[in-house]
Scaffold this motif. Structure first.
Motif, PDB file in Angstrom:
ATOM      1  N   ARG A 270       0.831  -1.198   0.000  1.00 44.61           N
ATOM      2  CA  ARG A 270       0.000   0.000   0.000  1.00 44.61           C
ATOM      3  C   ARG A 270       0.867   1.250   0.000  1.00 44.61           C
ATOM      4  NH1 ARG A 270      -4.350   0.398   4.518  1.00 44.61           N
ATOM      5  NH2 ARG A 270      -4.800   2.276   3.249  1.00 44.61           N
ATOM      6  N   ILE A 275      -2.141   2.312  -2.749  1.00 45.91           N
ATOM      7  CA  ILE A 275      -3.362   1.562  -3.053  1.00 45.91           C
ATOM      8  C   ILE A 275      -4.060   1.149  -1.754  1.00 45.91           C
ATOM      9  CG2 ILE A 275      -2.538   0.702  -5.291  1.00 45.91           C
ATOM     10  CD1 ILE A 275      -1.681  -1.852  -3.913  1.00 45.91           C
ATOM     11  N   GLU A 276      -5.297   0.675  -1.919  1.00 47.92           N
ATOM     12  CA  GLU A 276      -6.069   0.250  -0.766  1.00 47.92           C
ATOM     13  C   GLU A 276      -5.740  -1.215  -0.424  1.00 47.92           C
ATOM     14  OE1 GLU A 276      -7.928   2.146   1.091  1.00 47.92           O
ATOM     15  OE2 GLU A 276      -7.525   3.884  -0.201  1.00 47.92           O
ATOM     16  N   PRO A 278      -7.602  -4.043  -0.220  1.00 45.29           N
ATOM     17  CA  PRO A 278      -8.048  -5.125  -1.107  1.00 45.29           C
ATOM     18  C   PRO A 278      -7.164  -5.272  -2.347  1.00 45.29           C
ATOM     19  CG  PRO A 278      -9.925  -3.852  -0.357  1.00 45.29           C
ATOM     20  CD  PRO A 278      -8.701  -3.099   0.066  1.00 45.29           C
ATOM     21  N   GLU A 279      -6.748  -4.159  -2.928  1.00 42.69           N
ATOM     22  CA  GLU A 279      -5.891  -4.241  -4.112  1.00 42.69           C
ATOM     23  C   GLU A 279      -4.512  -4.778  -3.743  1.00 42.69           C
ATOM     24  OE1 GLU A 279      -4.211  -1.410  -7.753  1.00 42.69           O
ATOM     25  OE2 GLU A 279      -5.595  -0.601  -6.255  1.00 42.69           O
ATOM     26  N   ALA A 282      -4.813  -8.455  -3.363  1.00 43.45           N
ATOM     27  CA  ALA A 282      -4.961  -9.098  -4.674  1.00 43.45           C
ATOM     28  C   ALA A 282      -3.601  -9.240  -5.353  1.00 43.45           C
ATOM     29  CB  ALA A 282      -5.911  -8.286  -5.544  1.00 43.45           C
ATOM     30  N   ARG A 283      -2.740  -8.232  -5.235  1.00 41.79           N
ATOM     31  CA  ARG A 283      -1.392  -8.327  -5.819  1.00 41.79           C
ATOM     32  C   ARG A 283      -0.576  -9.422  -5.129  1.00 41.79           C
ATOM     33  NH1 ARG A 283       0.843  -2.115  -6.799  1.00 41.79           N
ATOM     34  NH2 ARG A 283      -0.853  -1.439  -8.217  1.00 41.79           N
ATOM     35  N   HIS A 286      -1.793 -12.742  -6.349  1.00 41.74           N
ATOM     36  CA  HIS A 286      -1.369 -12.980  -7.729  1.00 41.74           C
ATOM     37  C   HIS A 286       0.085 -13.459  -7.776  1.00 41.74           C
ATOM     38  CE1 HIS A 286      -1.023 -12.503 -12.051  1.00 41.74           C
ATOM     39  NE2 HIS A 286       0.066 -11.754 -11.867  1.00 41.74           N
TER      40      HIS A 286
END
Length: 318
Positions: A270, A275-276, A278-279, A282-283, A286
């Motif tokens: 973050r 970024i927040e 959740p993102e 997600a990274r 991934h």
């Protein structure tokens, strides 16, 4: 004529003696008793009468040689005793002291004892979202089951899929498994009895019992196998649930240990990308999927990299 004179009857021999009532008379009447004769109401100690008692101890009047209805088959007795012993051993299995695989091996070995004609047995446990567990009681069973699962065809697969018992006394010529059967026959294994492990929750696996002889398993063997498979399925299912619970506990413990690390990695991402959460998560996920490593491993690497950079910046140049 003399008054004391003897008067002879007509045709009577004066020298004829009085008949012997005790002797043998050809003209005996129906009331005559012949002590040596055979009368329907006499008891011949050596004779065979319907109401006589057999001195050999068969007091029902039936010849002991013909009294087959009440005979006990010693082979059947042995089979029942072996089944009882196997069921007793099964009930004593401790799921807390054995690993799941060790317990499955024990169940397979008990099956060999319980089912007449068996030379070896294997057991397959269906594991949701995991590779199935396959065990065997002896080495030749491993060879047979390897062929079965490599081909995707065989009695165990059929029993588990259909929930029905599969029995064959000539695998080499059995049309149900045209690829598996001949290969098993060439290894000298001709008979199989595959029993589904059924529970109220469904089929949890199957038990395979093999024999080298042809037609080794008859209807009686199948019945005994089903009597053993019913409690065996419950034992196996309970052990499976216990193993799943232990794995879940380990995962929760690991999550408690790794969660702070994952949270730190999310915070670092973050800060780097603005970024927040959740993102950032997600990274992180991934990266885990792309590199085929656990999420906690990726998170730990990101945190350690950030720590090295921070230390490098904090260290004054010499």
């Amino acid at each position: 004529m003399d008054g004391n004179a003897h008067i002879e009857g007509p045709g009577r021999d004066p020298d004829e003696t009085t008949p012997d009532l005790v002797g043998d008379r050809a003209g005996d009447g129906p009331d005559a008793v012949d002590p040596a004769g055979d009368r329907s109401d006499s008891v011949d100690p050596a004779g065979d009468r319907a109401d006589s008692i057999d001195p050999a101890g068969d007091d029902d009047g039936v010849d002991s040689a013909d009294d087959g209805a009440d005979d006990v088959d010693p082979v059947g007795d042995d089979d029942d005793l072996n089944l009882d012993a196997s069921l007793a051993a099964l009930s004593r299995l401790s799921t807390g002291r054995l690993t799941l695989e060790d317990l499955l091996v024990q169940v397979a070995e008990f099956a060999v004892r319980a089912i007449p004609g068996a030379d070896g047995a294997g057991l397959t446990l269906l594991e949701p979202n995991r590779e199935d567990i396959i065990v065997k009681s002896t080495e030749f069973v491993r060879q047979i089951d390897d062929i079965q699962y490599r081909l995707g065809e065989g009695p165990c697969i059929s029993a588990a899929a259909e929930g029905l018992t599969m029995r064959s006394g000539s695998l080499g010529g059995d049309p149900r498994w045209p690829r598996f059967g001949p290969r098993a026959g060439r290894l000298g294994v001709h008979s199989v009895l595959s029993l589904p492990l059924l529970t109220p929750s469904g089929v949890v696996g199957a038990m395979n019992v093999y024999a080298h002889a042809r037609n080794a398993f008859d209807v009686r063997a199948e019945q005994l196998g089903q009597l053993f498979a019913a409690p065996a399925a419950i034992t196996v299912h309970n052990a499976q649930i216990l193993a799943q619970t232990a794995r879940l506990a380990e995962q929760l413990q690991a999550a408690l240990t790794t969660r702070p690390m994952i949270d730190q990695a999310i915070g670092i991402l973050r800060a780097r990308g603005g970024i927040e959460s959740p993102e950032a998560f997600a990274r992180l996920r991934h990266l885990s999927q792309t590199e085929h490593v656990k999420l906690s491993v990726v998170a730990e690497r990101i945190v350690e990299e950030a720590v090295r950079r921070a230390r490098a910046r904090a260290t004054p140049p010499r």
